[in-house]
Structure formats: structure tokens, C-alpha cells
Design a protein around this motif. Structure first.
Motif, PDB file in Angstrom:
ATOM      1  N   GLY A  78       0.776  -1.437   0.008  1.00  9.11           N
ATOM      2  CA  GLY A  78      -0.029   0.141  -0.084  1.00  9.11           C
ATOM      3  C   GLY A  78       0.824   1.472   0.249  1.00  9.11           C
ATOM      4  O   GLY A  78       0.183   2.468   0.058  1.00  9.11           O
ATOM      5  N   SER A  79       2.213   1.309   0.056  1.00  5.83           N
ATOM      6  CA  SER A  79       2.965   2.365  -0.014  1.00  5.83           C
ATOM      7  C   SER A  79       3.993   2.316  -1.115  1.00  5.83           C
ATOM      8  O   SER A  79       4.253   1.225  -1.458  1.00  5.83           O
ATOM      9  CB  SER A  79       3.656   2.567   1.196  1.00  5.83           C
ATOM     10  N   PHE A  80       4.361   3.521  -1.604  1.00  9.25           N
ATOM     11  CA  PHE A  80       5.268   3.390  -3.063  1.00  9.25           C
ATOM     12  C   PHE A  80       6.512   3.373  -2.522  1.00  9.25           C
ATOM     13  O   PHE A  80       7.162   4.246  -1.402  1.00  9.25           O
ATOM     14  CB  PHE A  80       4.853   4.640  -3.542  1.00  9.25           C
ATOM     15  N   LEU A  81       7.650   2.651  -3.139  1.00 15.72           N
ATOM     16  CA  LEU A  81       9.036   2.514  -2.692  1.00 15.72           C
ATOM     17  C   LEU A  81       9.892   2.873  -3.914  1.00 15.72           C
ATOM     18  O   LEU A  81       9.652   2.212  -4.914  1.00 15.72           O
ATOM     19  CB  LEU A  81       9.337   1.227  -2.239  1.00 15.72           C
ATOM     20  N   GLN A  82      10.737   3.680  -3.841  1.00  8.59           N
ATOM     21  CA  GLN A  82      11.747   3.760  -4.841  1.00  8.59           C
ATOM     22  C   GLN A  82      12.741   2.818  -4.796  1.00  8.59           C
ATOM     23  O   GLN A  82      13.479   2.775  -3.815  1.00  8.59           O
ATOM     24  CB  GLN A  82      12.089   5.385  -4.758  1.00  8.59           C
ATOM     25  N   THR A  95       0.180 -11.095   3.556  1.00 11.25           N
ATOM     26  CA  THR A  95       1.174 -10.393   4.291  1.00 11.25           C
ATOM     27  C   THR A  95       0.748  -9.841   5.791  1.00 11.25           C
ATOM     28  O   THR A  95      -0.370  -9.695   5.836  1.00 11.25           O
ATOM     29  CB  THR A  95       1.695  -9.219   3.561  1.00 11.25           C
ATOM     30  N   GLY A  96       1.264  -9.674   6.747  1.00 14.64           N
ATOM     31  CA  GLY A  96       1.135  -9.447   8.026  1.00 14.64           C
ATOM     32  C   GLY A  96       1.193  -7.581   7.943  1.00 14.64           C
ATOM     33  O   GLY A  96       0.760  -7.059   9.141  1.00 14.64           O
ATOM     34  N   ASP A  97       1.665  -7.031   6.861  1.00 13.13           N
ATOM     35  CA  ASP A  97       1.626  -5.611   7.011  1.00 13.13           C
ATOM     36  C   ASP A  97       0.504  -4.920   7.416  1.00 13.13           C
ATOM     37  O   ASP A  97       0.337  -3.725   7.510  1.00 13.13           O
ATOM     38  CB  ASP A  97       2.477  -5.245   5.891  1.00 13.13           C
ATOM     39  N   LYS A  98      -0.913  -5.329   6.877  1.00 10.59           N
ATOM     40  CA  LYS A  98      -2.154  -4.720   6.977  1.00 10.59           C
ATOM     41  C   LYS A  98      -2.617  -4.916   8.506  1.00 10.59           C
ATOM     42  O   LYS A  98      -3.338  -4.113   8.865  1.00 10.59           O
ATOM     43  CB  LYS A  98      -3.007  -5.592   6.017  1.00 10.59           C
ATOM     44  N   PHE A  99      -1.913  -5.745   9.182  1.00  7.93           N
ATOM     45  CA  PHE A  99      -2.262  -5.758  10.586  1.00  7.93           C
ATOM     46  C   PHE A  99      -1.243  -5.295  11.713  1.00  7.93           C
ATOM     47  O   PHE A  99      -1.673  -4.797  12.622  1.00  7.93           O
ATOM     48  CB  PHE A  99      -2.746  -7.168  10.806  1.00  7.93           C
ATOM     49  N   PHE A 100       0.047  -5.227  11.338  1.00 12.85           N
ATOM     50  CA  PHE A 100       1.126  -4.901  12.039  1.00 12.85           C
ATOM     51  C   PHE A 100       1.980  -3.892  11.318  1.00 12.85           C
ATOM     52  O   PHE A 100       2.104  -3.916  10.194  1.00 12.85           O
ATOM     53  CB  PHE A 100       1.809  -5.922  12.603  1.00 12.85           C
ATOM     54  N   THR A 101       2.559  -2.809  12.343  1.00  9.04           N
ATOM     55  CA  THR A 101       3.398  -1.812  11.567  1.00  9.04           C
ATOM     56  C   THR A 101       4.900  -2.127  11.964  1.00  9.04           C
ATOM     57  O   THR A 101       5.117  -2.403  12.878  1.00  9.04           O
ATOM     58  CB  THR A 101       2.947  -0.453  11.949  1.00  9.04           C
ATOM     59  N   ASP A 102       5.865  -2.080  10.956  1.00  8.60           N
ATOM     60  CA  ASP A 102       7.111  -2.163  11.081  1.00  8.60           C
ATOM     61  C   ASP A 102       7.656  -1.104  12.227  1.00  8.60           C
ATOM     62  O   ASP A 102       7.487  -0.006  11.927  1.00  8.60           O
ATOM     63  CB  ASP A 102       7.751  -2.156   9.863  1.00  8.60           C
ATOM     64  N   PRO A 103       8.329  -1.549  13.201  1.00  8.21           N
ATOM     65  CA  PRO A 103       8.869  -0.474  14.054  1.00  8.21           C
ATOM     66  C   PRO A 103      10.042   0.529  13.598  1.00  8.21           C
ATOM     67  O   PRO A 103       9.851   1.640  13.698  1.00  8.21           O
ATOM     68  CB  PRO A 103       9.297  -1.373  15.367  1.00  8.21           C
ATOM     69  N   LYS A 104      10.375   0.103  12.354  1.00  6.84           N
ATOM     70  CA  LYS A 104      11.436   0.753  11.710  1.00  6.84           C
ATOM     71  C   LYS A 104      10.805   2.179  11.105  1.00  6.84           C
ATOM     72  O   LYS A 104      11.546   2.986  10.835  1.00  6.84           O
ATOM     73  CB  LYS A 104      12.166  -0.250  10.830  1.00  6.84           C
TER      74      LYS A 104
END
Length: 828
Positions: free
Chosen positions: A556-560, A626-635
Motif C-alpha cells: 500500500g505504499s510506494f517505494l523507490q 502479508t502481515g503488514d495490513k495488521f502490524f506496523t514495522d517499528p522501523k
């Protein structure tokens, strides 16, 4: 040493081609793979062919296909249940971000750009069926020309297309937009009608003293404006549309992945793995147009010397499943020279071509008897999936190799059982020659009669019953034999309900885990072998050849992404995360792990990154991509502020204490001020309430006084109105009463006069009678006088009563007026 000549290179490559696996000679490997193919298809041919006897069973068991089709979903779930097939982990400090970017980008290329799911599934099927699944990875930088046709383009569309550097117009056709013409005609008709209406108004409007009226001026302005619009619309050129044909030439390279058919892959007999220096190759058919697009020159005169490869047994076996003309080759009948097919062979091998005594990797491309390309490279672009590894051999065993013999035996057993059943239903008969009518015997109908010349001339040959129970036991034994051979049991498939019901949950769990060990081993062989090699090749190619940044959408986020920043892929190690094949067990284990992490966080032996990784794996074990929809990377959280030195902390602490004291004093003073303000505010509110109540009381009293005065005025007005009405009524009533009394008196006088006259007349009559000397009339006269007197008295009484009644009625309004006045005074 001298440099190798082209003729010597041709001879060397021809020798390798003649001796390699998958070469022109075919060999046992090719025959085994062809056999596995028709076993998988369940075709009754070769050793699965039934006896050439009419009426015999043609049943074919499908053990090989069943085992493969049950294994493929489990393996695909193992590798592709999440968005990341593999993860790149850093091998040294500082490469965390690079490893994360590489993981996201390579998996993005695999799934989104190259149909990786389909390609991997194809390779896994090839491996399970035909010993090895081959994946080829390469960087394709050839130009691709495509034709694009666009209809009904406007001038703006043409200008936008002109900004695209990849396209060149080759055909163009222009024509008038019919819809625009129709709209223009409608607009002209509307404006003309409005112009005629304005002119009619202008002609009908009179002009005084030679000066136009305001309506005439407005109509004249409207006529002028409409005339200008009509002239402008007529002068505007019609809108044009364009049909344009473009030629698009894509020049940018791209990463390509392809599952290579087993018969097209070539490998030296001396080779034990993909990475050794012996020959690997890919033989494939390409058109002359493809060769030119790849940049090869002088390809028009190429003649293919590999025509026999068209009749490759493996390819023909696979294609003949749904193509009855799998042997047919239409190359010679093709009249388009650019689409003529030739065999192109790419060879990757270590050879000392430059003569320095050290063999180097080279890519040698042959077509026919010509070498089209001979360049130095850094290895073979292949990755191999081997399901069951044989020591010191490249090709191992496939699942089909383990299931072929059980399928053959079960096919024969089931055919024997079916043939026996057929014979029981349609048995054979004997007939004594010359003693039986054969037409009757051969005509089978219910209740039919067979004519014989002697008893016992007809009878069944097969009176005994077949051993069906023993055959079924043999089939059950064969099922166990097949499961032991392949390691894929009915419990792994979720079938065999009777066996499952006899086990406890824990015992069944242990049995299932043991049953899945063989499949887990196959998955691990794929992961550590071909899949690891595949993703290393992908990373290496994008680092070497991709010369521009790319924007991708990840979670859901754009990455260069800029693979040039990774430079050397060897700083990364590939970690294929398989885990257990049972997702439910994996979720339970992760849940227990996260419970331990709660306590570990408190004592400092776990970090938020550890918890995030476990939670992400838990979401994937539950079936999420993927688990990114439910948890946010602390980084991704903002970094904490840096801690100051201890001396500064002491100063800041003292300042904070002093500041807290000042804040306490200020709060105390502020509390006192707030209390005073509140007291003043309460007193003010109290005074305001008293004033407000007094004002409300005065307003209410004023309102009551106003209402009382208003009510008194209304009563006075009503009383005056009633008085006036009474006077009018009194006058009218007195007039009517006087008239009535006069009428009554008149009627009374008339009646009295009439009575008197009648009495006098009667008296005279009586007198005359009396004078005649009759005594009876004298008494009648006396009676008459009395009656007249009585009537007179009644008339007088009636007149008196009527007069009293009139007087009472006339006095009643006065009493009413007195009562109303009394009530008004009481109210006042």
C-alpha cells in the motif's frame, strides 16, 4: 596456446550436443519421461495397453496423476502462501535496508512482472513428473515492435501521443467528425430561430418620435449578437478526427523468467549440478523475425539441421493429449519467410576460447550450422528443481518414477476383476454340433427358447466364481505398497475416514507429521536448490543490467528502488522461509512464541522488531498474504530523540524541580484567584438573579394590570353593546306590545259589541215572545243573559292576563340589565 577457431568451436559444441542429456539421440532418460507422461495422462498404451481382444476392460489406474495433483497444492501453498517466496537477509552490519529492498523488489518482479506463480507451478509439475523442473532467468534487452491502431483521435490526443518516444506514426487518415457536424447544425437552427424571433419583435415594436423604445433597443442588440454568433459558427472549420497507426518499439530491457520444457533443456552427462563448468543449454524454436529482433545478423539463409527434434518423443507425447496432429510440422508450408521456424540452441559452457590456458564461461548461440553469438558470460542462467536427489547425479527420481509400478499393477488387477464380472454377466456357452439351433442360442432375449435335439446339448463353460474378495485384498495391499513407495498416504490427502476415526487427535497429528516428512523433504530440496538459485540469478541480473530507478507499490505504499545501489549481491544471503507445512501448527507455535516475547520485552531480551516479525509470520500462518495490513514495522516509526549527557540531565532535573515549584506556586496563586473570581462571579450571578426576578415580577404585574384593564374595557364595551341592543329591543318590543294591546282591545270591543248586539237581538226576540205570553222563552232569556255575562267575564279575565303577561315581558329586560351591571361591578 592459440585462439580457438570458429570451426573448432563448432566441432566442440556439436560433440557436446551429441553426447548430452536431452540431445538428438534421446536415450533412456527421454524414454522414461515419455512413459511418465502417458502414465500421468492415464492413456491405455504401451505397457498400459489392454489385450487386443474385444470385450476386455480398458481401465487405467491414475495413481501417478493422483499423487502429483495432491502434492502440487501443498507445495504451492508452502512457497506462495505469502507475498515473499524468499527473504534476503544481510550478512554484515548496515545492509538491513538493502536486504529489505531487495526482498520486496525481487518478489515484486517474480509475482507482478513475470507470472511467477504460473512459472513456478509449471516447474514443480515438471519436477514431480519428469525428474527435473528447469527455470530459465535472463535479461531481455531486445527491441520489441508492436502495431497499435487508434480510431477517432482528436488533435489533443495526437499531441499527447507525440510525447511518447517509443511510438512512430506509420499511417494516418483524417475525416470530419459527423457528431460535431450534427451538433453544429442543431446550434445553427437554434440560433436562426432565435434571430427570427428577435427580428419579429423588432418589427412589431412601435417607434415614437423616431426614437426606438428600450424593448426595440434590446431586440436590436439581440439581432446583432445572434448574427455574429451565426457568422462565427459558420466560419469555424469543422472538427477533424484521425485514425492513426503507430509502430511502438520498446527498447528498455526487462527481467524474464520461463519454465523450460524438459526436452528443451540440455546438460552434459558429466555435469552433477547447474553451477559446475560443464555444458548446459536450451534448444528452442524461434522465428526469423525473433532472431532479427534479438539483434542477430545474416539469419535469412539459416537452415535448421535439427528437424528430427520436431518428432521428440516427450514433446509428441505431451502434445498428442489434445492434438491428433502432434507429428505434423508446417514449417515448409509457411510462405512468410519472417515467420519461418528454426531451431536455436543456446549453450553455456566453460571453454578456453582465447587460448590463455584457463577455461572461461561463454555463451554460444547456434542456429543450423552457424554460430550467431559467442560472448563471455558469468554462468548458466538456469535453476533446477530436483524432487528426490540421487547422490552424485544431476537427475534424481520423480514422484512418477515411484508411482509407475503401483499404477501398472493396480491397472492389471482392476482389469482382471472387471473382466471376471463381465464374464459372470455374459458367460460363454458350449453347444453340441448339429444338436442346437445356433440362431436361437445367439439371440439373447428374456424368456427366449433355444431349440435342441437332445438334453444337455447346451451349457455354460465357466461355472465357477472368480475370487473377487481376494482381488480386493490385493488392491488394498497395492494401495499400501503405493503409499510406502511414494510417501504420499491417504491421511496426507485427508481421505480414508475409517482410519482417521480410529485415531486420537494427538495420535493423528503425529501420524500426519510423519506422513508429511517426505513432502517436506521435497520442498526443502526445491528451496535449497532451484528456488534459491532462481532468486540469486534474479538479483544478480537486476544489479547488472537495470540502469534506472523504478517506483513500486509495496503493502500500500510506494517505494523507490535503485538496484545499482546494491552493487554486489554477495553481501546478501538468501533465506527461504519454509517452516512447517501445517499452517495450524505453525500458528499455534507462533502464538506460544509471542506469549514468551511479552515477558522477554520486560527483561530486555526481546525487541519490538522481534515481536513484529513473529506477529507478521502469525498473520501469514493464518492464511493472509502479508502481515503488514495488521502490524506496523517499528522501523517505520519516527526515531526517538537522543539522550543528553548525565551532567546535563542533572541540570535539567534541577531546572525541572525548580520549574515544578514555580508551577506549583503559580497553580496555588491561580487557584486562589480562581476561587475569588468564582466568589465574585457567584455574587454577581446572585445579584443578577435578584434583579432578573424583580424585573420579571414587575413585568408580570404590568402584564396582569394590562390584562385587567383590557378585560374591564372589553366588559364595558360589551355592557354598552348590550344596553344599546336592549334599548333597540325594548323600543321594538314596546311598539309591538302597544300594537298587540290595541289589536286586542279592538278585537275585544268588537267581540263585546257583537255579544251586546246579539244579546240585544235575543232580548228583543225574547221580549217579542214574552209579549205573546209564553213563559219558556223567559227562562231561556235568563239563561242567555247569564251566558253572555259569563263570556264577558272570561273575556275580561283573558284580557287582564294578557295585559299582565305583556307587562311582565316588558319589565324582564330591565332585570337582565340590572343583573349584568351587578356582575360587572363584582368583577371590577
Amino acid at each position: 596456446m592459440t585462439r580457438m577457431t570458429e570451426d573448432k568451436l563448432k566441432a566442440l559444441t556439436s560433440s557436446e550436443l551429441n553426447q548430452c542429456f536431452g540431445g538428438i539421440s534421446g536415450g533412456r532418460l527421454s524414454e522414461e519421461r515419455r512413459r511418465a507422461m502417458y502414465y500421468y495422462q492415464g492413456v491405455a498404451k504401451d505397457d498400459l495397453a489392454p489385450p487386443d481382444i474385444d470385450g476386455r476392460s480398458t481401465f487405467v489406474d491414475t495413481t501417478v496423476r493422483n499423487q502429483i495433483e495432491w502434492m502440487v497444492p501443498q507445495l504451492m501453498k508452502t512457497f506462495c502462501s505469502s507475498d515473499n517466496v524468499v527473504e534476503f537477509t544481510p550478512s554484515k552490519e548496515g545492509d538491513d535496508e538493502k536486504a529489505q529492498q531487495a526482498t520486496e523488489y525481487i518478489n515484486y518482479l517474480f509475482f507482478k512482472k513475470n507470472d511467477g506463480y504460473i512459472q513456478l507451478q509449471t516447474a514443480i509439475r515438471d519436477a514431480l513428473l519428469q525428474k527435473a523442473g528447469i527455470l530459465k532467468v535472463w535479461w531481455d534487452d531486445r527491441e520489441e515492435e508492436t502495431r497499435e491502431e487508434y480510431k477517432g483521435m482528436s488533435d489533443i490526443d495526437l499531441a499527447q501521443m507525440a510525447d511518447d518516444d517509443e511510438i512512430v506514426p506509420i499511417e494516418q487518415k483524417s475525416y470530419v467528425d459527423e457528431y460535431d457536424v450534427q451538433e453544429r447544425n442543431k446550434a445553427l437552427e437554434k440560433l436562426t430561430a432565435q434571430l427570427q424571433q428577435a427580428q419579429a419583435i423588432l418589427q412589431a415594436e412601435p417607434q415614437a418620435m423616431g426614437q426606438p423604445s428600450p424593448q426595440s433597443q434590446q431586440a436590436m442588440q439581440g439581432v446583432q449578437a445572434l448574427t455574429q454568433q451565426i457568422e462565427q459558427l459558420q466560419a469555424t472549420p469543422p472538427k477533424m478526427l484521425y485514425d492513426v497507426t503507430y509502430k511502438r518499439t520498446k527498447k528498455a530491457g526487462k527481467l524474464c523468467i520461463e519454465a523450460v520444457p524438459p526436452e528443451e533443456f540440455l546438460i552434459s552427462r558429466k555435469s552433477k549440478k547447474i553451477s559446475d563448468g560443464f555444458m548446459k543449454g536450451h534448444r528452442v524454436r524461434r522465428t526469423i523475425s525473433d532472431l532479427k529482433a534479438m539483434g542477430y545478423k545474416n539469419v535469412d539463409d539459416i537452415s535448421s539441421d535439427d528437424q528430427e527434434n520436431v518428432f521428440n518423443g516427450e514433446a509428441v507425447e505431451r502434445d498428442s493429449w489434445d492434438d491428433e496432429n502432434a507429428y505434423y510440422d508446417s514449417t515448409d508450408a509457411n510462405l512468410d519467410e519472417s515467420m519461418r521456424l528454426v531451431w536455436l540452441t543456446e549453450l553455456y559452457m566453460q571453454v578456453d576460447y582465447d587460448g590463455d590456458g584457463i577455461a572461461e564461461w561463454r555463451k554460444i548461440v547456434r542456429a543450423g550450422n552457424q554460430i550467431l553469438e559467442n560472448v563471455e558470460c558469468d554462468g548458466a542462467p538456469f535453476a533446477a528443481l530436483i524432487p528426490i536427489v540421487l547422490p552424485h547425479r544431476f537427475f534424481g527420481l520423480s514422484v512418477a518414477d515411484l508411482g509407475i509400478e503401483p499404477q501398472r499393477l493396480q491397472t492389471q488387477l482392476v482389469r482382471s476383476i472387471l473382466d471376471n464380472q463381465f464374464l459372470q454377466v455374459n458367460g460363454r456357452y458350449f453347444a453340441v454340433d448339429g444338436q442346437v439351433n445356433l440362431d436361437d442360442l445367439l439371440t439373447s432375449r428374456p424368456g427366449g427358447v433355444v431349440r435342441v435335439k437332445s438334453k444337455g446339448a447346451v451349457g455354460r463353460l465357466d461355472q465357477s466364481m472368480g475370487d473377487t474378495a481376494g482381488a480386493m485384498q490385493m488392491l488394498e495391499w497395492m494401495q499400501d505398497f503405493s503409499e510406502n513407495s511414494t510417501g504420499w498416504t491417504r491421511r496426507s490427502q485427508g481421505t480414508g475416514a475409517s482410519a482417521l476415526q480410529q485415531q486420537t487427535a494427538t495420535g493423528m497429528n503425529l501420524i500426519s507429521n510423519r506422513d508429511d516428512m517426505r513432502l517436506d523433504l521435497i520442498a526443502r530440496n526445491f528451496a535449497e536448490g532451484g528456488i534459491t538459485d532462481l532468486f540469486r540469478l534474479m538479483l544478480k541480473l537486476v544489479c547488472q543490467y537495470q540502469n534506472r530507478e523504478e517506483m513500486i507499490n509495496v503493502s500500500g505504499s510506494f517505494l523507490q528502488i535503485n538496484p545499482r545501489e546494491w552493487k554486489n549481491q554477495f553481501i546478501l544471503t538468501v533465506n527461504v522461509g519454509l517452516g512447517t507445512n501445517n499452517k495450524e501448527q505453525q500458528a499455534q507455535h507462533l502464538m506460544g512464541l509471542m506469549q514468551i516475547q511479552r515477558e522477554a520485552l520486560q527483561i530486555g531480551v526481546a525487541t519490538p522488531d522481534n515481536v513484529y516479525n513473529a506477529a507478521k509470520l502469525y498473520a501469514e500462518a493464518l492464511g493472509q498474504k502479508t502481515g503488514d495490513k495488521f502490524f506496523t514495522d517499528p522501523k517505520k516509526n519516527p526515531p526517538p530523540e537522543p539522550q543528553p549527557p548525565p551532567e546535563l540531565l542533572k541540570i535539567q532535573s534541577a531546572e525541572k524541580i525548580e520549574q515544578m515549584k514555580l508551577q506549583a506556586d503559580a497553580q496555588k496563586y491561580q487557584a486562589g484567584e480562581m476561587a475569588n473570581d468564582k466568589k465574585v462571579q457567584l455574587e454577581y450571578q446572585k445579584d443578577m438573579q435578584v434583579i432578573q426576578l424583580q424585573a420579571e415580577k414587575e413585568a408580570h404585574q404590568a402584564q396582569m394590570d394590562m390584562q385587567e384593564r383590557q378585560h374591564q374595557a372589553e366588559l364595558t364595551a360589551a355592557l354598552e353593546s348590550r344596553k344599546l341592543e336592549f334599548e333597540q329591543w325594548k323600543t321594538e318590543y314596546e311598539t309591538n306590545a302597544k300594537i298587540a294591546i290595541a289589536e286586542l282591545q279592538s278585537r275585544t270591543s268588537l267581540k263585546q259589541s257583537s255579544l251586546t248586539a246579539n244579546a240585544n237581538k235575543e232580548a228583543e226576540t225574547l221580549t217579542e215572545i214574552n209579549e205573546d205570553g209564553d213563559e219558556a222563552p223567559t227562562s231561556a232569556l235568563s239563561g242567555l243573559v247569564e251566558a253572555i255575562n259569563t263570556n264577558m267575564m272570561q273575556l275580561v279575565n283573558t284580557q287582564n292576563e294578557r295585559h299582565a303577561e305583556l307587562v311582565s315581558v316588558m319589565t324582564r329586560p330591565k332585570q337582565i340589565i340590572r343583573d349584568a351591571q351587578g356582575k360587572a361591578q363584582g368583577v371590577m
